[in-house]
Design an enzyme around this catalytic site. Sequence first.
Site, PDB file in Angstrom:
ATOM      1  N   LYS A  79       1.460   4.435  -2.936  1.00 46.05           N
ATOM      2  CA  LYS A  79       1.305   5.859  -2.658  1.00 46.05           C
ATOM      3  C   LYS A  79       2.593   6.637  -2.936  1.00 46.05           C
ATOM      4  O   LYS A  79       2.558   7.793  -3.380  1.00 46.05           O
ATOM      5  CB  LYS A  79       0.851   6.068  -1.216  1.00 46.05           C
ATOM      6  CG  LYS A  79      -0.559   5.536  -0.942  1.00 46.05           C
ATOM      7  CD  LYS A  79      -1.592   6.208  -1.838  1.00 46.05           C
ATOM      8  CE  LYS A  79      -3.003   5.864  -1.452  1.00 46.05           C
ATOM      9  NZ  LYS A  79      -4.017   6.598  -2.246  1.00 46.05           N
ATOM     10  N   TYR A 131       0.838  -1.205   0.000  1.00 40.53           N
ATOM     11  CA  TYR A 131       0.000   0.000   0.000  1.00 40.53           C
ATOM     12  C   TYR A 131       0.869   1.250   0.000  1.00 40.53           C
ATOM     13  O   TYR A 131       0.669   2.169  -0.812  1.00 40.53           O
ATOM     14  CB  TYR A 131      -0.911   0.001   1.225  1.00 40.53           C
ATOM     15  CG  TYR A 131      -1.646   1.305   1.425  1.00 40.53           C
ATOM     16  CD1 TYR A 131      -2.731   1.640   0.628  1.00 40.53           C
ATOM     17  CD2 TYR A 131      -1.244   2.205   2.414  1.00 40.53           C
ATOM     18  CE1 TYR A 131      -3.405   2.850   0.800  1.00 40.53           C
ATOM     19  CE2 TYR A 131      -1.905   3.404   2.592  1.00 40.53           C
ATOM     20  CZ  TYR A 131      -2.980   3.722   1.785  1.00 40.53           C
ATOM     21  OH  TYR A 131      -3.629   4.918   1.956  1.00 40.53           O
TER      22      TYR A 131
END
Length: 263
Positions: free
Chosen positions: A168, A164
């Site tokens: 980003k 994750y």
Amino acid sequence: MDENDVTTCGTTDQPHVPRTVLVTGAGTGIGRATARAFAAAGDRVIAVGRRAEPLHETAAGAPPGRITVLPADLTAPGAPERIVSTALAAHGRLDVLVNNAGIVRSGALGGIGREQIDAQLATNLVAPILLTQAALPALTAARGTVVNVSTSVGQRAWPGSSVYAATKVALELLTRSWAVELAPRGIRVVAVAPGAVDTPIGEHQGLSPERSAAVREWQLAHTPLRRIGRPEEVAWAIAQLAAPDAAFVTGVVLPVDGGAVVA
């Protein structure tokens, strides 16, 4: 133009000309607060999300008629083109694109499966690329703005959610790269990097109440302001970066994290 379409903005006496703003992941959390913030300022918002019911709840909390609900799976084939064409059919232009949608599928290296990896890459990285690409002609015509929503954890280690965080971090690199690439078109590209914010992202990834509490405890311990942020505080930053007064700001990633990245 309806008289309600022109409102004053901020402390100036200049009229606010309504813009068309597309917000992904608008059904809850930061996306919901962002959609409502733009709508409250007099803009016309296209609220995109997977589920219709939360999107309608988002619209219900805004001035009537300001938010158009568009249920869509960003990762589906043809979705970016359909979303952009819907915005243009409704309002004839697109001024601001907020790439907010994101999912977390926790898992340490050695325990995370291909399906979890692919889902995060598809939603958090590939979808913003394809949606922004589909929106380029409209954003060029409007000399518009792209706002990407990253995470402050991307600037630190995040064991157990490294995929994750990596998506980003990649979105932040895209922000800087697109800012240079798209400047000749008159398009600005910026990002916000929220820290610990009160959203249902933990519930969406299936964390137990005990695990969610432990995560919150860790976040509080690593946030100098010693509190969890509110979605409205991130929405404020997004709206400010997208405002006409920010016309000389591009390529920045603004932390909205209570000081977490500098602690």
